[in-house]
Design a protein around this motif. Structure first.
Motif, PDB file in Angstrom:
ATOM      1  N   TYR A   1       0.843  -1.196   0.000  1.00  0.00           N
ATOM      2  CA  TYR A   1       0.000   0.000   0.000  1.00  0.00           C
ATOM      3  C   TYR A   1       0.878   1.245   0.000  1.00  0.00           C
ATOM      4  O   TYR A   1       2.064   1.199   0.358  1.00  0.00           O
ATOM      5  CB  TYR A   1      -0.959   0.004   1.197  1.00  0.00           C
ATOM      6  N   GLY A   2       0.291   2.328  -0.443  1.00  0.00           N
ATOM      7  CA  GLY A   2       1.024   3.594  -0.594  1.00  0.00           C
ATOM      8  C   GLY A   2       1.124   3.999  -2.048  1.00  0.00           C
ATOM      9  O   GLY A   2       1.225   5.192  -2.369  1.00  0.00           O
ATOM     10  N   GLY A   3       1.115   3.018  -2.951  1.00  0.00           N
ATOM     11  CA  GLY A   3       1.243   3.311  -4.374  1.00  0.00           C
ATOM     12  C   GLY A   3       0.095   4.118  -4.938  1.00  0.00           C
ATOM     13  O   GLY A   3       0.238   4.768  -5.982  1.00  0.00           O
ATOM     14  N   GLU A   4      -1.045   4.096  -4.241  1.00  0.00           N
ATOM     15  CA  GLU A   4      -2.210   4.862  -4.710  1.00  0.00           C
ATOM     16  C   GLU A   4      -1.954   6.372  -4.671  1.00  0.00           C
ATOM     17  O   GLU A   4      -2.671   7.154  -5.307  1.00  0.00           O
ATOM     18  CB  GLU A   4      -3.448   4.519  -3.876  1.00  0.00           C
ATOM     19  N   LYS A   5      -0.913   6.796  -3.954  1.00  0.00           N
ATOM     20  CA  LYS A   5      -0.595   8.228  -3.851  1.00  0.00           C
ATOM     21  C   LYS A   5       0.463   8.656  -4.861  1.00  0.00           C
ATOM     22  O   LYS A   5       0.907   9.797  -4.842  1.00  0.00           O
ATOM     23  CB  LYS A   5      -0.108   8.541  -2.433  1.00  0.00           C
ATOM     24  N   PHE A   6       0.876   7.731  -5.735  1.00  0.00           N
ATOM     25  CA  PHE A   6       1.991   8.009  -6.649  1.00  0.00           C
ATOM     26  C   PHE A   6       1.732   9.212  -7.546  1.00  0.00           C
ATOM     27  O   PHE A   6       2.577  10.118  -7.645  1.00  0.00           O
ATOM     28  CB  PHE A   6       2.286   6.783  -7.508  1.00  0.00           C
ATOM     29  N   TYR A   7       0.608   9.241  -8.234  1.00  0.00           N
ATOM     30  CA  TYR A   7       0.360  10.309  -9.208  1.00  0.00           C
ATOM     31  C   TYR A   7       0.246  11.686  -8.534  1.00  0.00           C
ATOM     32  O   TYR A   7       0.649  12.698  -9.102  1.00  0.00           O
ATOM     33  CB  TYR A   7      -0.901  10.006 -10.014  1.00  0.00           C
ATOM     34  N   LYS A   8      -0.247  11.691  -7.316  1.00  0.00           N
ATOM     35  CA  LYS A   8      -0.305  12.942  -6.563  1.00  0.00           C
ATOM     36  C   LYS A   8       1.093  13.374  -6.153  1.00  0.00           C
ATOM     37  O   LYS A   8       1.451  14.564  -6.242  1.00  0.00           O
ATOM     38  CB  LYS A   8      -1.188  12.752  -5.327  1.00  0.00           C
ATOM     39  N   ASN A   9       1.903  12.427  -5.727  1.00  0.00           N
ATOM     40  CA  ASN A   9       3.254  12.746  -5.262  1.00  0.00           C
ATOM     41  C   ASN A   9       4.187  13.154  -6.397  1.00  0.00           C
ATOM     42  O   ASN A   9       5.012  14.057  -6.241  1.00  0.00           O
ATOM     43  CB  ASN A   9       3.854  11.544  -4.527  1.00  0.00           C
ATOM     44  N   ILE A  10       4.067  12.475  -7.526  1.00  0.00           N
ATOM     45  CA  ILE A  10       5.007  12.738  -8.614  1.00  0.00           C
ATOM     46  C   ILE A  10       4.848  14.152  -9.157  1.00  0.00           C
ATOM     47  O   ILE A  10       5.802  14.757  -9.657  1.00  0.00           O
ATOM     48  CB  ILE A  10       4.844  11.691  -9.754  1.00  0.00           C
ATOM     49  N   LYS A  11       3.648  14.701  -9.070  1.00  0.00           N
ATOM     50  CA  LYS A  11       3.415  16.074  -9.518  1.00  0.00           C
ATOM     51  C   LYS A  11       4.182  17.076  -8.652  1.00  0.00           C
ATOM     52  O   LYS A  11       4.528  18.164  -9.102  1.00  0.00           O
ATOM     53  CB  LYS A  11       1.920  16.392  -9.483  1.00  0.00           C
ATOM     54  N   LYS A  12       4.441  16.656  -7.412  1.00  0.00           N
ATOM     55  CA  LYS A  12       5.177  17.517  -6.478  1.00  0.00           C
ATOM     56  C   LYS A  12       6.648  17.103  -6.381  1.00  0.00           C
ATOM     57  O   LYS A  12       7.378  17.611  -5.532  1.00  0.00           O
ATOM     58  CB  LYS A  12       4.535  17.448  -5.089  1.00  0.00           C
ATOM     59  N   LEU A  13       7.038  16.168  -7.257  1.00  0.00           N
ATOM     60  CA  LEU A  13       8.400  15.626  -7.264  1.00  0.00           C
ATOM     61  C   LEU A  13       8.756  14.991  -5.926  1.00  0.00           C
ATOM     62  O   LEU A  13       9.902  15.057  -5.471  1.00  0.00           O
ATOM     63  CB  LEU A  13       9.410  16.717  -7.632  1.00  0.00           C
ATOM     64  N   HIS A  14       7.756  14.351  -5.294  1.00  0.00           N
ATOM     65  CA  HIS A  14       7.973  13.646  -4.040  1.00  0.00           C
ATOM     66  C   HIS A  14       8.047  12.144  -4.300  1.00  0.00           C
ATOM     67  O   HIS A  14       7.331  11.621  -5.160  1.00  0.00           O
ATOM     68  CB  HIS A  14       6.827  13.920  -3.052  1.00  0.00           C
ATOM     69  N   ARG A  15       8.920  11.458  -3.583  1.00  0.00           N
ATOM     70  CA  ARG A  15       8.958  10.001  -3.674  1.00  0.00           C
ATOM     71  C   ARG A  15       7.738   9.421  -2.960  1.00  0.00           C
ATOM     72  O   ARG A  15       7.263   9.976  -1.964  1.00  0.00           O
ATOM     73  CB  ARG A  15      10.235   9.445  -3.045  1.00  0.00           C
ATOM     74  N   THR A  16       7.244   8.315  -3.478  1.00  0.00           N
ATOM     75  CA  THR A  16       6.080   7.652  -2.897  1.00  0.00           C
ATOM     76  C   THR A  16       6.527   6.513  -1.988  1.00  0.00           C
ATOM     77  O   THR A  16       7.287   5.644  -2.419  1.00  0.00           O
ATOM     78  CB  THR A  16       5.156   7.098  -3.997  1.00  0.00           C
TER      79      THR A  16
END
Length: 252
Positions: free
Chosen positions: A145-160
């Motif tokens: 779990y946690g991968g569901e936040k990937f697209y939100k994080n990548i827009k902010k250049l944050h690692r998931t």
């Protein structure tokens, strides 16, 4: 050698875009046969599961349309995929999965049958039940779990941050070798509750009410050998030595 290099490349990509807690994977045996069941959020869980399971010989189902793209065909053939005609009872694909298990390999399947995107479990299909009964293989839950936040994080250049959890192994025990549709669904739901127990409450979805979980068709008294994975540096060194040894002494 190609598979090793590709796995190292994918590991590097995952390291750049994700922070994967994979310590629980130490509980997964090095030898099969074994059915690994997991949830399917997006492309990340596929990459993480297959890459960090290396060097185990793993097979898994992929919708046949994927093979129309040359790069994806190369990618999934490298990893050991089995094309499946989704939406139908593809017995040919199921039989190939059983064959792989009978040869002592691993088979990975997401009982939900599709990506959920939001990380919440949906009701399972019954294909995993058919494969497990025909192969008589042990099942082990491996969820993340946690991968569901990937697209939100990548827009902010944050690692998931992705967390992988491994559950207790079990086998299916049924009064019939060919249970009817209702019993197959009941068994599939019991399997899914074993996955739900490993997930945070907000990710359990259809299986949120753990008080409904039963284990009438599951047998947890199964022999399974655990082993500590070889450090990846040692695996690389061994593969490189083997490659150059063959190059220096080609078969005549």
């Amino acid at each position: 050698m190609i598979k090793l290099l590709f796995n190292l490349f994918v590991r590097f990509v995952l390291f750049v875009i994700c922070d994967v807690n994979k310590r629980a994977l130490k509980a997964v045996p090095r030898q099969g046969p074994l059915i690994l069941i997991g949830n399917h959020i997006n492309f990340l869980d596929v990459l993480a599961a297959l890459t960090f399971s290396y060097p185990r010989k793993i097979f898994f189902l992929v919708k046949k349309e994927t093979f129309d793209t040359p790069f994806l065909r190369f990618l999934f053939n490298t990893w050991g995929s089995i094309p499946v005609d989704r939406g139908t009872a593809d017995f040919q694909a199921l039989n190939k999965a059983v064959d792989a298990l009978n040869k002592g390999y691993f088979f990975v399947i997401a009982p939900e049958g599709t990506r959920t995107k939001d990380g919440r479990l949906i009701q399972a299909h019954t294909g995993v039940v058919v494969i497990a009964l025909k192969s008589k293989a042990t099942i082990m839950p491996v969820v993340q779990y946690g991968g569901e936040k990937f697209y939100k994080n990548i827009k902010k250049l944050h690692r998931t941050k992705i967390i992988i959890q491994v559950g207790a192994p079990f086998m299916i025990c049924s009064s019939s070798a060919y249970p009817d549709k209702e019993e197959r669904q009941l068994i599939a739901d019991e399997i899914m509750y074993q996955m739900a127990k490993l997930l945070p409450a907000e990710c359990r979805g259809y299986y949120s009410d753990l008080s409904k979980a039963t284990t009438n068709h599951l047998n947890f008294n199964v022999p399974i050998v655990k082993s500590i994975p070889q450090p990846w540096r040692q695996k690389v060194a061994n593969a490189v030595r083997k490659y150059f040894s063959i190059a220096r002494n080609p078969a005549t």
